[in-house]
Design a protein around this motif. Structure first.
Motif, mmCIF file in Angstrom:
data_model
loop_
_atom_site.group_PDB
_atom_site.id
_atom_site.type_symbol
_atom_site.label_atom_id
_atom_site.label_comp_id
_atom_site.label_asym_id
_atom_site.label_seq_id
_atom_site.Cartn_x
_atom_site.Cartn_y
_atom_site.Cartn_z
ATOM 1 N N MET A 1 -118.555 20.071 21.365
ATOM 2 C CA MET A 1 -119.506 19.070 22.178
ATOM 3 C C MET A 1 -119.882 17.841 21.511
ATOM 4 S SD MET A 1 -123.184 20.072 23.786
ATOM 5 C CE MET A 1 -123.754 19.308 25.180
ATOM 6 N N LYS A 2 -119.912 16.800 22.073
ATOM 7 C CA LYS A 2 -120.062 15.436 21.531
ATOM 8 C C LYS A 2 -121.371 14.687 22.290
ATOM 9 C CE LYS A 2 -116.458 13.152 20.312
ATOM 10 N NZ LYS A 2 -115.351 12.223 20.442
ATOM 11 N N ILE A 3 -122.243 14.485 21.380
ATOM 12 C CA ILE A 3 -123.578 13.922 22.038
ATOM 13 C C ILE A 3 -123.688 12.514 21.343
ATOM 14 C CG2 ILE A 3 -125.986 14.196 22.151
ATOM 15 C CD1 ILE A 3 -125.418 17.252 21.519
ATOM 16 N N LEU A 4 -124.255 11.600 22.077
ATOM 17 C CA LEU A 4 -124.778 10.159 21.753
ATOM 18 C C LEU A 4 -126.092 10.152 21.961
ATOM 19 C CD1 LEU A 4 -124.135 7.252 20.978
ATOM 20 C CD2 LEU A 4 -123.606 6.812 23.296
ATOM 21 N N ILE A 5 -126.987 9.681 20.966
ATOM 22 C CA ILE A 5 -128.335 9.502 21.122
ATOM 23 C C ILE A 5 -128.551 8.078 20.884
ATOM 24 C CG2 ILE A 5 -130.592 9.965 20.188
ATOM 25 C CD1 ILE A 5 -129.580 12.707 19.181
ATOM 26 N N LEU A 6 -129.195 7.450 21.878
ATOM 27 C CA LEU A 6 -129.606 5.907 21.813
ATOM 28 C C LEU A 6 -130.960 5.577 21.258
ATOM 29 C CD1 LEU A 6 -127.037 6.115 24.013
ATOM 30 C CD2 LEU A 6 -127.633 3.744 24.626
ATOM 31 N N ASN A 78 -116.824 -10.666 27.273
ATOM 32 C CA ASN A 78 -115.412 -9.908 26.884
ATOM 33 C C ASN A 78 -115.678 -9.149 25.604
ATOM 34 O OD1 ASN A 78 -113.894 -11.070 28.890
ATOM 35 N ND2 ASN A 78 -113.289 -12.686 27.578
ATOM 36 N N ARG A 79 -116.499 -9.564 24.644
ATOM 37 C CA ARG A 79 -116.975 -8.741 23.504
ATOM 38 C C ARG A 79 -117.798 -7.623 23.715
ATOM 39 N NH1 ARG A 79 -118.393 -13.216 18.987
ATOM 40 N NH2 ARG A 79 -116.224 -14.396 18.800
ATOM 41 N N MET A 80 -118.753 -7.773 24.810
ATOM 42 C CA MET A 80 -119.570 -6.647 25.075
ATOM 43 C C MET A 80 -118.656 -5.546 25.930
ATOM 44 S SD MET A 80 -122.424 -5.460 25.438
ATOM 45 C CE MET A 80 -123.411 -4.146 26.066
ATOM 46 N N GLU A 81 -117.836 -5.935 26.892
ATOM 47 C CA GLU A 81 -116.711 -5.237 27.265
ATOM 48 C C GLU A 81 -115.913 -4.199 26.364
ATOM 49 O OE1 GLU A 81 -113.288 -5.003 30.696
ATOM 50 O OE2 GLU A 81 -114.325 -6.779 30.566
ATOM 51 N N GLU A 82 -115.562 -5.129 25.184
ATOM 52 C CA GLU A 82 -114.446 -4.423 24.364
ATOM 53 C C GLU A 82 -115.496 -3.282 23.470
ATOM 54 O OE1 GLU A 82 -112.249 -5.588 20.200
ATOM 55 O OE2 GLU A 82 -113.121 -7.082 21.611
ATOM 56 N N VAL A 87 -116.634 2.741 22.793
ATOM 57 C CA VAL A 87 -117.709 4.013 22.584
ATOM 58 C C VAL A 87 -117.541 4.609 23.581
ATOM 59 C CG1 VAL A 87 -120.247 4.257 22.381
ATOM 60 C CG2 VAL A 87 -119.183 2.224 21.359
ATOM 61 N N ARG A 88 -117.170 3.901 24.816
ATOM 62 C CA ARG A 88 -117.021 5.072 25.929
ATOM 63 C C ARG A 88 -115.818 5.919 25.887
ATOM 64 N NH1 ARG A 88 -114.803 4.853 31.442
ATOM 65 N NH2 ARG A 88 -116.307 5.640 33.079
ATOM 66 N N ALA A 89 -114.865 5.446 25.024
ATOM 67 C CA ALA A 89 -113.606 6.265 24.781
ATOM 68 C C ALA A 89 -113.801 7.548 24.046
ATOM 69 C CB ALA A 89 -112.596 5.554 23.875
ATOM 70 N N GLU A 90 -115.227 7.623 23.660
ATOM 71 C CA GLU A 90 -115.665 8.965 22.982
ATOM 72 C C GLU A 90 -115.905 10.179 23.995
ATOM 73 O OE1 GLU A 90 -115.935 9.443 19.869
ATOM 74 O OE2 GLU A 90 -115.881 7.381 18.683
ATOM 75 N N GLU A 91 -116.063 9.605 25.120
ATOM 76 C CA GLU A 91 -116.071 10.698 26.256
ATOM 77 C C GLU A 91 -117.179 11.609 25.859
ATOM 78 O OE1 GLU A 91 -112.398 12.090 27.403
ATOM 79 O OE2 GLU A 91 -111.731 10.225 28.240
ATOM 80 N N THR A 112 -121.117 6.188 30.293
ATOM 81 C CA THR A 112 -120.935 7.626 31.059
ATOM 82 C C THR A 112 -119.566 7.755 31.587
ATOM 83 O OG1 THR A 112 -123.207 7.419 31.245
ATOM 84 C CG2 THR A 112 -121.976 9.104 32.712
ATOM 85 N N VAL A 113 -119.132 8.856 31.409
ATOM 86 C CA VAL A 113 -117.848 9.331 32.019
ATOM 87 C C VAL A 113 -118.236 10.304 32.875
ATOM 88 C CG1 VAL A 113 -116.485 8.718 30.142
ATOM 89 C CG2 VAL A 113 -117.268 10.801 30.068
ATOM 90 N N PRO A 114 -117.390 10.666 33.962
ATOM 91 C CA PRO A 114 -117.710 11.900 34.971
ATOM 92 C C PRO A 114 -118.009 13.003 34.378
ATOM 93 C CG PRO A 114 -115.761 10.666 35.427
ATOM 94 C CD PRO A 114 -115.905 10.164 34.181
ATOM 95 N N LYS A 115 -118.049 13.454 33.056
ATOM 96 C CA LYS A 115 -118.454 14.849 32.808
ATOM 97 C C LYS A 115 -119.847 14.749 31.829
ATOM 98 C CE LYS A 115 -116.335 14.769 28.147
ATOM 99 N NZ LYS A 115 -115.405 15.579 27.056
ATOM 100 N N THR A 116 -120.267 13.586 31.649
ATOM 101 C CA THR A 116 -121.635 13.247 30.883
ATOM 102 C C THR A 116 -122.746 13.855 31.529
ATOM 103 O OG1 THR A 116 -120.400 11.260 30.012
ATOM 104 C CG2 THR A 116 -122.743 11.580 29.613
ATOM 105 N N GLN A 117 -123.426 14.413 30.898
ATOM 106 C CA GLN A 117 -124.945 14.625 31.218
ATOM 107 C C GLN A 117 -125.781 13.696 30.420
ATOM 108 O OE1 GLN A 117 -126.393 18.482 29.700
ATOM 109 N NE2 GLN A 117 -127.959 18.608 31.425
ATOM 110 N N VAL A 118 -126.743 12.960 31.603
ATOM 111 C CA VAL A 118 -127.528 11.908 30.872
ATOM 112 C C VAL A 118 -129.012 12.337 31.059
ATOM 113 C CG1 VAL A 118 -128.183 9.489 31.097
ATOM 114 C CG2 VAL A 118 -125.840 10.228 31.695
ATOM 115 N N PHE A 119 -129.845 12.244 29.846
ATOM 116 C CA PHE A 119 -131.238 12.254 29.728
ATOM 117 C C PHE A 119 -131.735 10.864 29.409
ATOM 118 C CE2 PHE A 119 -129.195 16.102 28.265
ATOM 119 C CZ PHE A 119 -130.035 17.357 29.130
#
Length: 486
Positions: A1-6, A78-82, A87-91, A112-119
């Motif tokens: 499981m992979k989790i990102l906390i902002l 462009n830099r923001m998109e990059e 980071v999004r590639a971490e899925e 967020t990718v399709p499988k991501t649960q967001v809080f």
């Protein structure tokens, strides 16, 4: 499981996030946990061993093309998109957004990718603001300056991730060995604050220290702060020539403050990161809370946490603070201090009837508490007007399939204006009106029928809250007796 906390807010917010990050690690011991902050606050992550990877939002790199003379917006985008794509590639399986800001909602949605649960805050698929969970809705409606919330932000974080803290979540990090020649016993004063309007001046601190030093001649005082606060320290020293002062302002790394605070008898400071670091070292803390601050949400969480509240525009008497500190060392807490307590509400303070009503109303709507008794006719009249306009708006939504959206929109907008005006005129009802607005925002994109149904559901629930304060009309039912008489 992979989790990102902002956590894209400032230093103090990051330290308030430490227990939540540790709680996530405790809940998912085998997860890979990433933590994102802004680069200028990365010092607040040092020592946080609960994470596997620290990501910095490269805001300087992203925004630098806009600062140039010609302002290259395309290059900045462009830099923001990059950055987002990397980071999004971490899925991530989960993204926990503890920032509660509009920008963070866009970033969360982008990662967020399709499988991501967001809080936490995010965006709907059409880009509109989304507060998908109950805790985020509560935060949006009831948390902030001049709002009725009495729950500490750190505890709201725990609710968002669905857990309760343990003692281990609040432990200090493994402390580094530092050679700063600290006295055996000392007090610590943080000379700065998170914002200038929350801070004491060098003159005020100097007068406070001078008064205290005359009461406690041999008690050393350690000054801490950032390099840009060095002048404040110099003024303190100049105004308190007889005080035993160790000046470490601008001479320590953020992480080293943990050791200084852990050994200190007491931390004295305004709203700032060291207040929250002291909560992790459980250092007794006197928080001088000045002006436009909601101390209920951001005060010290140390076991012995005390708040000296100075309202906006109220003159600060430094000698008074010096006397309060002296009393604390003698084992006495001044009656004006707000005391740390356990339970849902972190501090004990006598409030006005209006403030108590608002908080009790919040507890009734969100926590199943008893609705407070309305002791002013204005509250009853306000609720009756809200009930009336709410019924009218429901009737307009019901007409959309027949008359169309454009025909009823002016009437609905007029109703919203009336609701906003009642919020200003009857402040006791504001928590209920803020709940209503948050629930309206939560209505997700969909077909016209789905949106109407979801919106009407909000109005129906609003009506149930209002009916507590709307007198019921006596309905007399005439029953015909068996013998034909009435």
């Amino acid at each position: 499981m992979k989790i990102l906390i902002l956590q894209l807010a400032r230093l103090g917010d990051i330290f308030m996030t430490w227990p939540a990050v540790r709680a996530v690690r405790r809940m998912y011991p085998d997860a890979e946990i990433h933590f994102m902050t802004r680069p200028r606050f990365e010092g607040a992550v040092e020592g946080l061993t609960a994470i596997d990877k620290h990501i910095t939002l490269q805001s300087g790199h992203i925004l630098s093309p806009l600062i140039n003379e010609n302002g290259n917006t395309e290059e900045s985008l462009n830099r923001m998109e990059e950055f987002v794509e990397t980071v999004r590639a971490e899925e991530y399986d989960q993204i926990i957004n503890l920032t509660f800001s509009p920008f963070s909602s866009y970033l969360t949605h982008s990662l967020t990718v399709p499988k991501t649960q967001v809080f936490g805050y995010t965006r709907f698929r059409d880009g509109y603001f989304c507060v998908a969970d109950e805790v985020s809705s509560y935060f949006y409606a009831q948390v902030g300056i001049n709002k009725p919330n009495r729950v500490h932000v750190a505890d709201i974080f725990a609710s968002l991730i669905g857990t309760e803290y343990t003692e281990q979540d609040w432990e200090a990090p493994v402390l580094p060995d530092i050679d700063l020649e600290l006295p055996q016993l000392y007090l610590t004063i943080h000379v700065g604050a998170s914002e200038k309007h929350k801070a004491l001046t060098g003159e005020a601190w100097g007068r406070m220290v001078d008064y205290f030093a005359r009461r406690y001649e041999n008690m050393p005082i350690v000054l801490i702060g950032a390099p840009n606060e060095a002048e404040i320290a110099e003024e303190i020293i100049a105004r308190a020539p007889n005080a035993n002062i160790v000046n470490l302002v601008g001479k320590t790394r953020m992480y080293q403050l943990f050791t200084i605070l852990k050994r200190s008898e007491l931390l004295i400071g305004c709203d700032s990161a060291p207040i929250h670091m002291a909560s992790l070292t459980d250092t007794p803390t006197l928080n001088i809370s000045v002006g436009n601050v909601n101390f209920w949400e951001t005060g010290p969480k140390a076991t012995l946490g005390l708040i000296y509240r100075v309202e906006e525009g109220q003159e600060i008497v430094p000698e008074r603070i010096g006397e309060i500190v002296a009393q604390l060392l003698e084992g006495h807490a001044d009656p004006d201090l707000i005391m740390r307590t356990s339970g849902l509400v972190s501090y004990a303070k006598q409030e006005s009837a209006e403030q108590e009503f608002a908080w009790n109303l919040v507890q009734a709507m969100y926590l199943g508490g008893e609705y407070p008794i309305a002791d002013r006719i204005d509250i009853i009249e306000g609720a009756m007007k809200l009930d009336e306009i709410n019924d009218f708006m429901m009737s307009q939504f019901a007409l959309i399939p027949e008359k169309g959206v454009q025909a009823v929109t002016p009437f609905i907008e007029g109703g919203e204006d009336v609701i906003k005006s009642i919020s200003r005129l009857v402040p006791e009802l504001r928590p209920m009106i803020d709940w209503y607005h948050a629930e309206k925002i939560r209505v997700a994109p969909g077909t016209q029928e789905e949106i109407i149904a979801a919106t009407l559901s909000v109005h129906e629930r609003f009506k149930r809250h209002l009916r507590v304060y709307v007198p019921r009309e006596e309905k007399v039912t005439t029953v015909e007796a068996k013998d034909g008489t009435l």
